[in-house]
Design an enzyme around this catalytic site. Structure first.
Site, PDB file in Angstrom:
ATOM      1  N   ASN A  75       8.068  -5.702  -1.274  1.00 58.42           N
ATOM      2  CA  ASN A  75       8.039  -4.580  -0.352  1.00 58.42           C
ATOM      3  C   ASN A  75       6.589  -4.493   0.126  1.00 58.42           C
ATOM      4  O   ASN A  75       5.731  -3.952  -0.586  1.00 58.42           O
ATOM      5  CB  ASN A  75       8.460  -3.272  -1.029  1.00 58.42           C
ATOM      6  CG  ASN A  75       8.481  -2.122  -0.032  1.00 58.42           C
ATOM      7  OD1 ASN A  75       7.920  -2.222   1.056  1.00 58.42           O
ATOM      8  ND2 ASN A  75       9.118  -1.016  -0.408  1.00 58.42           N
ATOM      9  N   TYR A 107      11.726   8.576   1.029  1.00 58.01           N
ATOM     10  CA  TYR A 107      11.693   7.526   0.010  1.00 58.01           C
ATOM     11  C   TYR A 107      12.370   7.915  -1.305  1.00 58.01           C
ATOM     12  O   TYR A 107      12.392   7.115  -2.239  1.00 58.01           O
ATOM     13  CB  TYR A 107      10.236   7.122  -0.265  1.00 58.01           C
ATOM     14  CG  TYR A 107       9.523   6.591   0.964  1.00 58.01           C
ATOM     15  CD1 TYR A 107       9.941   5.414   1.574  1.00 58.01           C
ATOM     16  CD2 TYR A 107       8.447   7.279   1.530  1.00 58.01           C
ATOM     17  CE1 TYR A 107       9.306   4.927   2.706  1.00 58.01           C
ATOM     18  CE2 TYR A 107       7.798   6.796   2.656  1.00 58.01           C
ATOM     19  CZ  TYR A 107       8.234   5.630   3.243  1.00 58.01           C
ATOM     20  OH  TYR A 107       7.608   5.150   4.359  1.00 58.01           O
ATOM     21  N   ARG A 121      13.609   4.176  12.181  1.00 60.41           N
ATOM     22  CA  ARG A 121      12.354   4.930  12.193  1.00 60.41           C
ATOM     23  C   ARG A 121      11.525   4.561  13.432  1.00 60.41           C
ATOM     24  O   ARG A 121      12.053   4.026  14.399  1.00 60.41           O
ATOM     25  CB  ARG A 121      11.619   4.678  10.869  1.00 60.41           C
ATOM     26  CG  ARG A 121      12.475   5.106   9.655  1.00 60.41           C
ATOM     27  CD  ARG A 121      11.744   4.913   8.361  1.00 60.41           C
ATOM     28  NE  ARG A 121      10.557   5.768   8.291  1.00 60.41           N
ATOM     29  CZ  ARG A 121       9.608   5.624   7.363  1.00 60.41           C
ATOM     30  NH1 ARG A 121       9.726   4.683   6.436  1.00 60.41           N
ATOM     31  NH2 ARG A 121       8.565   6.424   7.364  1.00 60.41           N
ATOM     32  N   ARG A 156       5.465  12.202  -2.916  1.00 59.46           N
ATOM     33  CA  ARG A 156       5.457  12.816  -1.577  1.00 59.46           C
ATOM     34  C   ARG A 156       6.590  12.200  -0.767  1.00 59.46           C
ATOM     35  O   ARG A 156       7.133  11.174  -1.127  1.00 59.46           O
ATOM     36  CB  ARG A 156       4.116  12.539  -0.884  1.00 59.46           C
ATOM     37  CG  ARG A 156       2.942  13.044  -1.710  1.00 59.46           C
ATOM     38  CD  ARG A 156       1.653  12.887  -0.978  1.00 59.46           C
ATOM     39  NE  ARG A 156       1.663  13.720   0.218  1.00 59.46           N
ATOM     40  CZ  ARG A 156       0.629  13.832   1.036  1.00 59.46           C
ATOM     41  NH1 ARG A 156      -0.481  13.174   0.791  1.00 59.46           N
ATOM     42  NH2 ARG A 156       0.702  14.583   2.099  1.00 59.46           N
ATOM     43  N   PRO A 206       0.796  -1.224   0.000  1.00 59.02           N
ATOM     44  CA  PRO A 206       0.000   0.000   0.000  1.00 59.02           C
ATOM     45  C   PRO A 206       0.835   1.283   0.000  1.00 59.02           C
ATOM     46  O   PRO A 206       1.878   1.353   0.647  1.00 59.02           O
ATOM     47  CB  PRO A 206      -0.817  -0.104   1.299  1.00 59.02           C
ATOM     48  CG  PRO A 206      -0.046  -1.039   2.160  1.00 59.02           C
ATOM     49  CD  PRO A 206       0.608  -2.016   1.221  1.00 59.02           C
ATOM     50  N   ASN A 207       0.332   2.239  -0.745  1.00 65.23           N
ATOM     51  CA  ASN A 207       0.872   3.601  -0.839  1.00 65.23           C
ATOM     52  C   ASN A 207       2.155   3.700  -1.656  1.00 65.23           C
ATOM     53  O   ASN A 207       2.625   4.809  -1.915  1.00 65.23           O
ATOM     54  CB  ASN A 207       1.084   4.219   0.552  1.00 65.23           C
ATOM     55  CG  ASN A 207      -0.216   4.356   1.312  1.00 65.23           C
ATOM     56  OD1 ASN A 207      -1.169   4.903   0.781  1.00 65.23           O
ATOM     57  ND2 ASN A 207      -0.275   3.837   2.520  1.00 65.23           N
ATOM     58  N   ALA A 237       3.286  -0.946   4.676  1.00 67.14           N
ATOM     59  CA  ALA A 237       2.866  -0.987   6.081  1.00 67.14           C
ATOM     60  C   ALA A 237       2.339  -2.366   6.501  1.00 67.14           C
ATOM     61  O   ALA A 237       2.310  -2.672   7.700  1.00 67.14           O
ATOM     62  CB  ALA A 237       1.802   0.086   6.322  1.00 67.14           C
ATOM     63  N   HIS A 290      12.852  -3.022   1.835  1.00 66.46           N
ATOM     64  CA  HIS A 290      12.326  -1.719   2.264  1.00 66.46           C
ATOM     65  C   HIS A 290      13.246  -0.626   1.740  1.00 66.46           C
ATOM     66  O   HIS A 290      14.476  -0.732   1.894  1.00 66.46           O
ATOM     67  CB  HIS A 290      12.234  -1.627   3.783  1.00 66.46           C
ATOM     68  CG  HIS A 290      11.293  -2.645   4.331  1.00 66.46           C
ATOM     69  ND1 HIS A 290       9.931  -2.508   4.204  1.00 66.46           N
ATOM     70  CD2 HIS A 290      11.514  -3.827   4.927  1.00 66.46           C
ATOM     71  CE1 HIS A 290       9.357  -3.570   4.725  1.00 66.46           C
ATOM     72  NE2 HIS A 290      10.286  -4.390   5.167  1.00 66.46           N
ATOM     73  N   GLU A 296      12.564  -9.754   1.312  1.00 63.71           N
ATOM     74  CA  GLU A 296      11.810  -8.568   1.754  1.00 63.71           C
ATOM     75  C   GLU A 296      12.673  -7.331   1.520  1.00 63.71           C
ATOM     76  O   GLU A 296      13.853  -7.317   1.903  1.00 63.71           O
ATOM     77  CB  GLU A 296      11.503  -8.751   3.250  1.00 63.71           C
ATOM     78  CG  GLU A 296      10.799  -7.594   3.909  1.00 63.71           C
ATOM     79  CD  GLU A 296      10.605  -7.836   5.419  1.00 63.71           C
ATOM     80  OE1 GLU A 296      10.839  -8.982   5.895  1.00 63.71           O
ATOM     81  OE2 GLU A 296      10.254  -6.873   6.115  1.00 63.71           O
TER      82      GLU A 296
HETATM   83  O1  CA2 Z   1      10.729   1.739   3.461  1.00 60.20           O
HETATM   84  C1  CA2 Z   1       9.864   1.089   2.880  1.00 60.20           C
HETATM   85  O2  CA2 Z   1       9.996   0.669   1.737  1.00 60.20           O
HETATM   86  C2  CA2 Z   1       8.507   0.834   3.557  1.00 60.20           C
HETATM   87  O3  CA2 Z   1       8.090  -0.482   3.245  1.00 60.20           O
HETATM   88  C3  CA2 Z   1       7.551   1.855   2.994  1.00 60.20           C
HETATM   89  C4  CA2 Z   1       6.179   1.826   3.649  1.00 60.20           C
HETATM   90  C5  CA2 Z   1       6.302   1.894   5.169  1.00 60.20           C
HETATM   91  O4  CA2 Z   1       5.031   1.744   5.761  1.00 60.20           O
HETATM   92  C6  CA2 Z   1       7.232   0.818   5.708  1.00 60.20           C
HETATM   93  O5  CA2 Z   1       7.339   0.954   7.102  1.00 60.20           O
HETATM   94  C7  CA2 Z   1       8.602   0.958   5.076  1.00 60.20           C
HETATM   95  C8  CA2 Z   1       5.339   3.015   3.198  1.00 60.20           C
HETATM   96  C9  CA2 Z   1       5.198   3.136   1.718  1.00 60.20           C
HETATM   97  C10 CA2 Z   1       4.482   4.419   1.426  1.00 60.20           C
HETATM   98  O6  CA2 Z   1       5.234   5.139   0.494  1.00 60.20           O
HETATM   99  C11 CA2 Z   1       4.928   6.444   0.326  1.00 60.20           C
HETATM  100  C12 CA2 Z   1       5.680   7.105  -0.611  1.00 60.20           C
HETATM  101  C13 CA2 Z   1       5.445   8.427  -0.846  1.00 60.20           C
HETATM  102  C14 CA2 Z   1       4.453   9.097  -0.160  1.00 60.20           C
HETATM  103  C15 CA2 Z   1       3.712   8.446   0.775  1.00 60.20           C
HETATM  104  C16 CA2 Z   1       3.937   7.096   1.010  1.00 60.20           C
END
Ligand code: CA2
Length: 156
Positions: A74, A23, A107, A18, A10-11, A77, A100, A98
């Site tokens: 990946n 990221y 974090r 953003r 997700p996301n 969340a 990230h 896996e």
């Molecule tokens: O670091 C990673 O790749 C994560 O899997 C990214 C997830 C986060 O919940 C994990 O803890 C770590 C979040 C992905 C959301 O990505 C976004 C990118 C831009 C704007 C908003 C969210």
């Protein structure tokens, strides 16, 4: 030709749009290009998917069983919340790496636990989007007999 499946949770469709400080500036389309380039260099077929729906992710994991040589995931969340994805990965009986983008261990505490790590052969965190390429390269080493021979020759 062996197939790898790259799954994004997700996301991750918001990547590059953003939170660039966390990221980076690459979009998910950029990440797919990186992965496809690595796969073609390593003579692997690669499927790349993203979903915001947990049931869809579970269906893709089930469908990987007996069909793909490895999963790079990946889970976003869901990493920290989903027993269902953990169980699906066990049911698939496919090796899992896996990935990230961020270093989740630097974090918030809620990002320090992963249900997926319990079933993953390896975990990459904090390498940015290059983590996906590292995971693909690792699978290529394991899957390609010639690559295994080269590795052996290098160390002997
Ligand atoms: O670091 C990673 O790749 C994560 O899997 C990214 C997830 C986060 O919940 C994990 O803890 C770590 C979040 C992905 C959301 O990505 C976004 C990118 C831009 C704007 C908003 C969210």
């Amino acid at each position: 030709m062996k197939t790898l499946l790259v799954l994004n949770g997700p996301n991750l469709n918001m990547l590059g749009l953003r939170q660039p400080q966390v990221y980076g500036r690459e979009t998910l389309a950029d990440v797919e290009n990186l992965c496809q380039q690595a796969a073609s260099r390593l003579e692997l077929k690669l499927e790349f998917q993203q979903t915001n729906h947990e049931g869809q992710m579970i269906d893709w994991i089930h469908q990987a069983r007996g069909r793909v040589a490895g999963i790079v995931i990946n889970p976003g969340a869901w990493t920290h919340t989903s027993v269902a994805i953990h169980d699906a990965l066990i049911a698939a009986e496919v090796p899992v790496i896996e990935v990230h983008i961020s270093n989740v261990h630097r974090r918030e505490a809620f990002r320090h636990h992963s249900y997926v790590s319990l079933v993953a052969k390896a975990v990459l965190a904090g390498f940015g989007t290059h983590g996906y390429v590292l995971a693909i390269e690792h699978f290529a080493r394991e899957l390609t007999p010639l690559a295994r021979l080269c590795t052996t020759a290098e160390v002997s």
